[in-house]
Scaffold this motif. Sequence first.
Motif, PDB file in Angstrom:
ATOM      1  N   LYS A 293       4.810   3.174  15.628  1.00 20.96           N
ATOM      2  CA  LYS A 293       3.220   2.559  15.811  1.00 20.96           C
ATOM      3  C   LYS A 293       3.071   1.683  15.072  1.00 20.96           C
ATOM      4  CE  LYS A 293       1.377   6.905  17.879  1.00 20.96           C
ATOM      5  NZ  LYS A 293       2.710   7.615  18.019  1.00 20.96           N
ATOM      6  N   MET A 294       3.746   1.328  13.803  1.00 18.97           N
ATOM      7  CA  MET A 294       3.317   0.164  13.005  1.00 18.97           C
ATOM      8  C   MET A 294       3.692  -1.433  13.409  1.00 18.97           C
ATOM      9  SD  MET A 294       4.439   2.054   9.404  1.00 18.97           S
ATOM     10  CE  MET A 294       4.496   0.538   8.498  1.00 18.97           C
TER      11      MET A 294
ATOM     12  N   ALA B 229       0.818  -1.225  -0.118  1.00 16.29           N
ATOM     13  CA  ALA B 229       0.036  -0.036   0.109  1.00 16.29           C
ATOM     14  C   ALA B 229       0.697   1.350   0.249  1.00 16.29           C
ATOM     15  CB  ALA B 229      -0.988   0.206   1.228  1.00 16.29           C
ATOM     16  N   ILE B 230       0.437   2.432  -0.676  1.00 13.56           N
ATOM     17  CA  ILE B 230       0.870   3.580  -0.618  1.00 13.56           C
ATOM     18  C   ILE B 230      -0.032   4.423  -0.039  1.00 13.56           C
ATOM     19  CG2 ILE B 230       1.555   5.861  -1.861  1.00 13.56           C
ATOM     20  CD1 ILE B 230       2.583   3.616  -4.253  1.00 13.56           C
ATOM     21  N   VAL B 231       0.317   5.326   1.096  1.00 12.91           N
ATOM     22  CA  VAL B 231      -0.361   6.042   1.863  1.00 12.91           C
ATOM     23  C   VAL B 231       0.068   7.635   1.812  1.00 12.91           C
ATOM     24  CG1 VAL B 231      -1.711   6.416   4.165  1.00 12.91           C
ATOM     25  CG2 VAL B 231      -1.019   4.178   3.429  1.00 12.91           C
TER      26      VAL B 231
ATOM     27  N   LEU C  21      -3.223  -0.550   8.449  1.00  7.73           N
ATOM     28  CA  LEU C  21      -2.956  -1.341   7.383  1.00  7.73           C
ATOM     29  C   LEU C  21      -1.826  -2.404   7.740  1.00  7.73           C
ATOM     30  CD1 LEU C  21      -3.110   1.083   4.238  1.00  7.73           C
ATOM     31  CD2 LEU C  21      -4.293  -1.032   4.583  1.00  7.73           C
ATOM     32  N   SER C  22      -0.665  -1.871   8.313  1.00 10.15           N
ATOM     33  CA  SER C  22       0.256  -2.694   8.998  1.00 10.15           C
ATOM     34  C   SER C  22      -0.036  -3.781   9.896  1.00 10.15           C
ATOM     35  CB  SER C  22       1.270  -1.829   9.683  1.00 10.15           C
ATOM     36  OG  SER C  22       1.085  -1.275  11.020  1.00 10.15           O
TER      37      SER C  22
ATOM     38  N   ALA D 143      -2.965   6.758  11.047  1.00 10.33           N
ATOM     39  CA  ALA D 143      -4.002   5.890  11.382  1.00 10.33           C
ATOM     40  C   ALA D 143      -4.034   4.852  10.318  1.00 10.33           C
ATOM     41  CB  ALA D 143      -5.302   6.563  11.873  1.00 10.33           C
ATOM     42  N   ILE D 144      -4.270   5.304   9.039  1.00  8.69           N
ATOM     43  CA  ILE D 144      -4.495   4.280   8.079  1.00  8.69           C
ATOM     44  C   ILE D 144      -3.097   3.563   7.871  1.00  8.69           C
ATOM     45  CG2 ILE D 144      -4.594   4.234   5.608  1.00  8.69           C
ATOM     46  CD1 ILE D 144      -6.366   6.930   5.602  1.00  8.69           C
ATOM     47  N   ALA D 145      -1.911   4.220   7.797  1.00  2.00           N
ATOM     48  CA  ALA D 145      -0.806   3.323   7.691  1.00  2.00           C
ATOM     49  C   ALA D 145      -0.802   2.428   8.668  1.00  2.00           C
ATOM     50  CB  ALA D 145       0.233   4.307   7.731  1.00  2.00           C
TER      51      ALA D 145
END
Length: 249
Positions: free
Chosen positions: A46-47, A8-10, A25-26, A20-22
């Motif tokens: 945080k990932m 994914a590219i964010v 997704l992780s 939050a999206i990244a």
Amino acid sequence: MSIKGDIAIVTGAASGIGQAIAVQLSKQGVHVVLVDINSCEDTISKMATDVSYIESLGDIRDENFVNATVNQTIERFGKIHILVNNAGTCCRKSLEDLTIDDWNRDLDTNLKAAFYFTKACVYPHMKEAKYGRIINISSISGMNGGVTSGQDGQGRSGAAYAASKGGIIAFTKWVAKELGPDGITCNSVAPGATATGITAGVPYDLSLQPVQRIGVPDDIAHAVLHFASREASYTTAQVLKVDGGLSIG
């Protein structure tokens, strides 16, 4: 969800909704390309630790930077499954005070950059793979003329922001129409008042909102996860309002 191992590219991944999206997704096992003009060190901390990532820092209004980011993604991972066009700016000036520089900043960041990234990811990568999930972060400001909370005008966004977010919705539908036969879906999430750096210090009147709290970035991220999934293959050209029910008021 069935996205473990996807790429994914964010954009706008350093903070707020993009962060939050990244992170979400992780946690689903997705390898993430973090795009921002600022350091993504806090997001990385945080990932999930069992996924890979690329940090690509630069100006998304620069088509050369966008193309370089996509090329770097292909060189590292070989594929792109998910694109989240999230990065945005918001000038809250009145129409009288709005300058052409203000206008261009919001339109170029919020709309033109999404065009750059979408085109670079689709041609040839998603199109050749016959698969892709494109999610554009819009806003209910792009649907109601810029009033994001209450009838008294509190929380009002600017003309350029509203125009750019309305443009993202139209762009989403056009991309969905054109690329559906190639197995590529394109949807939009339209947040209401959400606690991010852009909204810091903005007064919101939540009295007309059924869910009487301001949104948090994870509220938006979970909506993105649905559109990013393989299970959402029959859902395209949609705008999902995540606004606490404000839009019915």
